[in-house]
Design a protein around this motif. Structure first.
Motif, PDB file in Angstrom:
ATOM      1  N   ASN A 129      18.038 -11.671   3.067  1.00  0.00           N
ATOM      2  CA  ASN A 129      17.466 -11.299   4.359  1.00  0.00           C
ATOM      3  C   ASN A 129      16.504 -10.133   4.176  1.00  0.00           C
ATOM      4  OD1 ASN A 129      20.349 -12.288   4.639  1.00  0.00           O
ATOM      5  ND2 ASN A 129      19.709 -12.419   6.770  1.00  0.00           N
ATOM      6  N   PRO A 130      15.509 -10.044   5.055  1.00  0.00           N
ATOM      7  CA  PRO A 130      14.572  -8.920   4.964  1.00  0.00           C
ATOM      8  C   PRO A 130      15.093  -7.681   5.683  1.00  0.00           C
ATOM      9  CG  PRO A 130      13.875 -10.387   6.697  1.00  0.00           C
ATOM     10  CD  PRO A 130      15.113 -11.018   6.091  1.00  0.00           C
ATOM     11  N   VAL A 131      16.414  -7.439   5.605  1.00  0.00           N
ATOM     12  CA  VAL A 131      17.013  -6.271   6.250  1.00  0.00           C
ATOM     13  C   VAL A 131      17.843  -5.515   5.226  1.00  0.00           C
ATOM     14  CG1 VAL A 131      17.071  -7.368   8.519  1.00  0.00           C
ATOM     15  CG2 VAL A 131      19.051  -7.570   7.014  1.00  0.00           C
TER      16      VAL A 131
ATOM     17  N   GLU B  90       6.313  -3.277   4.814  1.00  0.00           N
ATOM     18  CA  GLU B  90       6.749  -3.444   3.425  1.00  0.00           C
ATOM     19  C   GLU B  90       7.832  -4.519   3.312  1.00  0.00           C
ATOM     20  OE1 GLU B  90       8.083   0.402   2.261  1.00  0.00           O
ATOM     21  OE2 GLU B  90       6.086   1.140   1.727  1.00  0.00           O
ATOM     22  N   LYS B  91       8.791  -4.469   4.210  1.00  0.00           N
ATOM     23  CA  LYS B  91       9.868  -5.462   4.163  1.00  0.00           C
ATOM     24  C   LYS B  91       9.321  -6.878   4.311  1.00  0.00           C
ATOM     25  CE  LYS B  91      13.159  -2.226   6.232  1.00  0.00           C
ATOM     26  NZ  LYS B  91      13.867  -1.868   7.477  1.00  0.00           N
ATOM     27  N   THR B  92       8.427  -7.057   5.264  1.00  0.00           N
ATOM     28  CA  THR B  92       7.861  -8.391   5.492  1.00  0.00           C
ATOM     29  C   THR B  92       7.078  -8.866   4.281  1.00  0.00           C
ATOM     30  OG1 THR B  92       7.790  -8.167   7.905  1.00  0.00           O
ATOM     31  CG2 THR B  92       6.222  -9.683   6.913  1.00  0.00           C
ATOM     32  N   ALA B  93       6.185  -8.025   3.791  1.00  0.00           N
ATOM     33  CA  ALA B  93       5.340  -8.431   2.665  1.00  0.00           C
ATOM     34  C   ALA B  93       6.173  -8.762   1.430  1.00  0.00           C
ATOM     35  CB  ALA B  93       4.325  -7.331   2.352  1.00  0.00           C
ATOM     36  N   ASN B  94       7.118  -7.908   1.096  1.00  0.00           N
ATOM     37  CA  ASN B  94       7.907  -8.123  -0.119  1.00  0.00           C
ATOM     38  C   ASN B  94       8.887  -9.286   0.025  1.00  0.00           C
ATOM     39  OD1 ASN B  94       6.702  -5.988  -1.555  1.00  0.00           O
ATOM     40  ND2 ASN B  94       8.084  -4.489  -0.639  1.00  0.00           N
ATOM     41  N   ALA B  95       9.494  -9.412   1.208  1.00  0.00           N
ATOM     42  CA  ALA B  95      10.431 -10.515   1.417  1.00  0.00           C
ATOM     43  C   ALA B  95       9.713 -11.857   1.376  1.00  0.00           C
ATOM     44  CB  ALA B  95      11.159 -10.346   2.744  1.00  0.00           C
ATOM     45  N   LEU B  96       8.507 -11.913   1.911  1.00  0.00           N
ATOM     46  CA  LEU B  96       7.751 -13.168   1.883  1.00  0.00           C
ATOM     47  C   LEU B  96       7.289 -13.509   0.468  1.00  0.00           C
ATOM     48  CD1 LEU B  96       5.643 -12.863   5.165  1.00  0.00           C
ATOM     49  CD2 LEU B  96       7.627 -14.331   4.758  1.00  0.00           C
ATOM     50  N   MET B  97       6.921 -12.498  -0.319  1.00  0.00           N
ATOM     51  CA  MET B  97       6.573 -12.763  -1.712  1.00  0.00           C
ATOM     52  C   MET B  97       7.772 -13.278  -2.491  1.00  0.00           C
ATOM     53  SD  MET B  97       3.836  -9.871  -3.002  1.00  0.00           S
ATOM     54  CE  MET B  97       4.807  -8.436  -2.529  1.00  0.00           C
ATOM     55  N   PHE B  98       8.918 -12.660  -2.239  1.00  0.00           N
ATOM     56  CA  PHE B  98      10.157 -13.110  -2.884  1.00  0.00           C
ATOM     57  C   PHE B  98      10.447 -14.565  -2.507  1.00  0.00           C
ATOM     58  CE2 PHE B  98      14.714 -13.774  -3.086  1.00  0.00           C
ATOM     59  CZ  PHE B  98      15.090 -13.140  -4.263  1.00  0.00           C
TER      60      PHE B  98
ATOM     61  N   HIS C  55      11.166 -13.752  20.250  1.00  0.00           N
ATOM     62  CA  HIS C  55      10.806 -12.378  19.881  1.00  0.00           C
ATOM     63  C   HIS C  55       9.656 -12.349  18.882  1.00  0.00           C
ATOM     64  CE1 HIS C  55      14.108 -10.205  21.841  1.00  0.00           C
ATOM     65  NE2 HIS C  55      14.911 -11.186  21.466  1.00  0.00           N
ATOM     66  N   TYR C  56       9.327 -13.490  18.277  1.00  0.00           N
ATOM     67  CA  TYR C  56       8.391 -13.498  17.146  1.00  0.00           C
ATOM     68  C   TYR C  56       7.163 -14.383  17.371  1.00  0.00           C
ATOM     69  CZ  TYR C  56      13.018 -12.254  15.338  1.00  0.00           C
ATOM     70  OH  TYR C  56      14.262 -11.695  15.162  1.00  0.00           O
ATOM     71  N   ASP C  57       7.052 -15.013  18.532  1.00  0.00           N
ATOM     72  CA  ASP C  57       5.909 -15.875  18.828  1.00  0.00           C
ATOM     73  C   ASP C  57       5.752 -16.974  17.771  1.00  0.00           C
ATOM     74  OD1 ASP C  57       3.739 -16.787  20.294  1.00  0.00           O
ATOM     75  OD2 ASP C  57       2.296 -15.530  19.220  1.00  0.00           O
ATOM     76  N   VAL C  58       6.857 -17.634  17.466  1.00  0.00           N
ATOM     77  CA  VAL C  58       6.901 -18.709  16.482  1.00  0.00           C
ATOM     78  C   VAL C  58       7.635 -19.887  17.092  1.00  0.00           C
ATOM     79  CG1 VAL C  58       7.961 -19.403  14.287  1.00  0.00           C
ATOM     80  CG2 VAL C  58       6.762 -17.224  14.441  1.00  0.00           C
ATOM     81  N   VAL C  59       7.211 -21.098  16.749  1.00  0.00           N
ATOM     82  CA  VAL C  59       7.892 -22.306  17.214  1.00  0.00           C
ATOM     83  C   VAL C  59       8.501 -23.016  16.001  1.00  0.00           C
ATOM     84  CG1 VAL C  59       7.689 -24.526  18.396  1.00  0.00           C
ATOM     85  CG2 VAL C  59       6.316 -22.567  19.160  1.00  0.00           C
ATOM     86  N   PRO C  60       9.823 -23.135  15.940  1.00  0.00           N
ATOM     87  CA  PRO C  60      10.467 -23.842  14.831  1.00  0.00           C
ATOM     88  C   PRO C  60      10.357 -25.355  14.994  1.00  0.00           C
ATOM     89  CG  PRO C  60      12.105 -23.007  16.352  1.00  0.00           C
ATOM     90  CD  PRO C  60      10.782 -22.539  16.866  1.00  0.00           C
ATOM     91  N   ASP C  61      10.760 -26.073  13.964  1.00  0.00           N
ATOM     92  CA  ASP C  61      10.779 -27.541  14.032  1.00  0.00           C
ATOM     93  C   ASP C  61      12.071 -28.050  14.659  1.00  0.00           C
ATOM     94  OD1 ASP C  61       8.283 -28.120  12.453  1.00  0.00           O
ATOM     95  OD2 ASP C  61       9.420 -27.013  10.931  1.00  0.00           O
TER      96      ASP C  61
ATOM     97  N   GLY D  11      25.647  -8.775  11.892  1.00  0.00           N
ATOM     98  CA  GLY D  11      25.305  -7.396  12.219  1.00  0.00           C
ATOM     99  C   GLY D  11      24.243  -7.128  13.254  1.00  0.00           C
ATOM    100  N   VAL D  12      23.746  -8.129  13.988  1.00  0.00           N
ATOM    101  CA  VAL D  12      22.729  -7.930  15.030  1.00  0.00           C
ATOM    102  C   VAL D  12      21.473  -7.304  14.430  1.00  0.00           C
ATOM    103  CG1 VAL D  12      22.245  -7.081  17.363  1.00  0.00           C
ATOM    104  CG2 VAL D  12      24.601  -7.604  16.704  1.00  0.00           C
ATOM    105  N   TYR D  13      20.761  -8.085  13.662  1.00  0.00           N
ATOM    106  CA  TYR D  13      19.516  -7.627  13.047  1.00  0.00           C
ATOM    107  C   TYR D  13      18.353  -8.500  13.493  1.00  0.00           C
ATOM    108  CZ  TYR D  13      21.889  -4.445   9.858  1.00  0.00           C
ATOM    109  OH  TYR D  13      22.618  -3.404   9.332  1.00  0.00           O
ATOM    110  N   LYS D  14      17.376  -7.863  14.114  1.00  0.00           N
ATOM    111  CA  LYS D  14      16.118  -8.534  14.428  1.00  0.00           C
ATOM    112  C   LYS D  14      15.267  -8.572  13.170  1.00  0.00           C
ATOM    113  CE  LYS D  14      12.134  -8.228  17.567  1.00  0.00           C
ATOM    114  NZ  LYS D  14      11.443  -7.378  18.561  1.00  0.00           N
ATOM    115  N   LEU D  15      14.563  -9.668  12.952  1.00  0.00           N
ATOM    116  CA  LEU D  15      13.697  -9.790  11.782  1.00  0.00           C
ATOM    117  C   LEU D  15      12.517  -8.836  11.902  1.00  0.00           C
ATOM    118  CD1 LEU D  15      13.669 -13.697  11.601  1.00  0.00           C
ATOM    119  CD2 LEU D  15      15.025 -12.134  10.195  1.00  0.00           C
ATOM    120  N   PRO D  16      12.055  -8.268  10.786  1.00  0.00           N
ATOM    121  CA  PRO D  16      10.915  -7.347  10.854  1.00  0.00           C
ATOM    122  C   PRO D  16       9.652  -8.049  11.328  1.00  0.00           C
ATOM    123  CG  PRO D  16      11.459  -7.845   8.571  1.00  0.00           C
ATOM    124  CD  PRO D  16      12.566  -8.414   9.406  1.00  0.00           C
ATOM    125  N   GLU D  17       8.778  -7.281  11.921  1.00  0.00           N
ATOM    126  CA  GLU D  17       7.535  -7.802  12.482  1.00  0.00           C
ATOM    127  C   GLU D  17       6.766  -8.602  11.440  1.00  0.00           C
ATOM    128  OE1 GLU D  17       4.833  -8.534  15.481  1.00  0.00           O
ATOM    129  OE2 GLU D  17       6.682  -7.364  15.671  1.00  0.00           O
ATOM    130  N   GLY D  18       6.390  -9.808  11.815  1.00  0.00           N
ATOM    131  CA  GLY D  18       5.558 -10.643  10.953  1.00  0.00           C
ATOM    132  C   GLY D  18       6.322 -11.529   9.991  1.00  0.00           C
TER     133      GLY D  18
END
Length: 451
Positions: free
Chosen positions: A174-176, A190-198, A267-273, A224-231
């Motif tokens: 997780n990116p948390v 930083e969390k978003t960029a590195n987690a996405l590269m991973f 919360h993220y302006d994304v539409v899943p499948d 633990g009630v964690y919102k995903l980081p922006e982006g």
């Protein structure tokens, strides 16, 4: 034959964890009735339901008259219809309502009985639709108690699955933060960029042509009630689309307004499948879940067999309850109330508890969903996320008992302390609940630092 090691060979922390788990269900209240957001035991003790039981009794215990009437009417006209043989009017009505509440193109629906069954159906859909087998999930996650759902789960409960080595499920981080032991960065960027590269590298190493879906909780719930980081989720959406991997949002816990938006992914302006949800769909009055999928996926299985079915899928009586429960949720504007009325109370009081007691930390709140971390005297989690090494079982047991003694009832799974009241709770009732919790936390804090 594999034998369990003698108890004397277990580490002291593991033995303590075992003792705590055996004691956790001793002397639990015998609940006999509910009213509003309160429960009553056979001794007349009243408890504020602190976590909507399993984060599902979202509408409290006064069943709305329209829900009661709809269930009674459905029982009188058509108490059962097998979902694999026919349509029913109530199935059409609730599908139409949910399609209006979900973004395009999420217009196809299945209606299993619970969250685990919904996630199992989503796995089947993803594999049959893509022709690929692997399901990618996150370590800090819970997807249900059935065999496949537990294999998808990342938290300690995956150890209970019958065959934890079954192929087809892979995990990513997780990116948390994970209690200070590892982080992808100090800022959301930083969390978003590195987690996405991973994630990109992991997909490359696993083989994109082998991964059917990435399944994740829109907001980490039991973990633990964690919102995903922006982006982050936008980046995941792009990666999944580029690699022909379906994005599945598990909204079993956070759907239907829990986080101050109707759906967690909003919360993220994304539409899943694919979207799965359950608990809040009927307010837990009757068992019902949903799987929503895109129009393309729906069209595929209008000509291709899915190979999934269940005796009680689309049962008309729970559908009637769900239809009216969702309408009640909308009529009472409970989603906005979770954001505007309850979130400020949670945020303020969770922060106050963390400021007051050294043995609790990291307050976080999103809508009517909040959490604290329970710590030991050295500032470490009182128990590891894998369920092992309970440092202070007596302190956690005392906290549980103090909560009951102060009229607070709900889930307690160390090292996490959740708050997820019914969406119908009044702010002043929630404030009173925090006064009670404060007294219980004083007991916990004193036990942690006792010499």
């Amino acid at each position: 034959m594999i034998r369990r090691p003698p108890r004397s060979t277990l580490s002291s922390s593991s033995a303590a964890s075992d003792v705590y788990k055996r004691q956790a269900f001793k002397n639990v209240p015998m609940i006999e009735r509910g009213e509003h957001c309160y429960l009553y035991d056979t001794k007349g003790q009243r408890y504020l339901d602190w976590t909507s039981q399993a984060v599902c009794a979202n509408l409290g215990y006064d069943v709305p008259p329209q829900v009661m009437d709809a269930v009674t009417k459905q029982l009188g006209s058509l108490p059962y219809a097998y979902g694999g043989l026919s349509h029913t009017e109530i199935r059409v009505r609730i599908s139409s309502l949910l399609s209006e509440l979900l973004p395009d193109p999420l217009t196809g629906f299945l209606f299993p009985c619970g969250g685990a069954e919904a996630n199992e159906a989503a796995f089947r859909i993803a594999r049959r639709y893509t022709g690929k087998t692997k399901i990618l999930t996150q370590y800090r996650s819970y997807h249900g108690g059935s065999s496949g759902a537990l294999q998808a789960t990342g938290d300690f409960r995956r150890g209970f699955v019958e065959d934890a080595t079954a192929p087809g499920f892979i995990k990513t981080f997780n990116p948390v933060e994970t209690f200070g032991t590892f982080t992808f960065g100090q800022t959301d960027e930083e969390k978003t960029a590195n987690a996405l590269m991973f994630l990109e590298d992991q997909i490359t190493m696993e083989g994109a042509d082998s991964i059917a879906a990435f399944v994740l909780e829109s907001v980490v719930g039991a973990g633990g009630v964690y919102k995903l980081p922006e982006g982050y989720l936008k980046g995941v959406r792009e990666i999944c689309t580029r690699n022909n991997i379906l994005l599945v949002c598990d909204e079993v816990m956070v759907g239907f307004g829990r986080t101050g938006k109707f759906w967690g992914f909003q919360h993220y302006d994304v539409v899943p499948d694919i979207v799965t949800s359950a608990k809040g769909l009927t307010g837990a009055y009757l068992p019902l879940a949903m799987v929503a999928c895109s129009a393309d996926i729906k069209a595929c299985f209008e000509t291709k067999p899915l190979g999934w079915g269940a005796t009680y899928q689309a049962h008309p009586v729970p559908l009637a309850a769900g239809y009216e429960a969702v309408k009640f949720l909308l009529q009472e504007d409970l989603v906005s109330k979770a954001k505007n009325d309850l979130e400020p109370v949670l945020a303020k009081n969770l922060r106050a508890l963390a400021d007051k007691y050294p043995a609790v930390a990291n307050p976080r709140a999103l809508g009517a969903f909040g959490c604290l971390d329970l710590l030991d005297a050295d500032g470490r989690p009182v128990q590891r996320l894998d369920g092992s090494h309970m440092n202070h079982p007596d302190a956690v047991s005392k906290l549980r008992q103090a909560l009951w003694d102060n009229g607070v009832y709900g889930l307690l799974r160390a090292p996490l302390f959740h708050c997820a009241p019914a969406l119908v709770i009044k702010p002043e009732e929630l404030e009173d609940g925090f006064t009670r919790v404060d007294k219980a936390m004083e007991v916990y804090n004193d036990a942690i630092f006792a010499k």
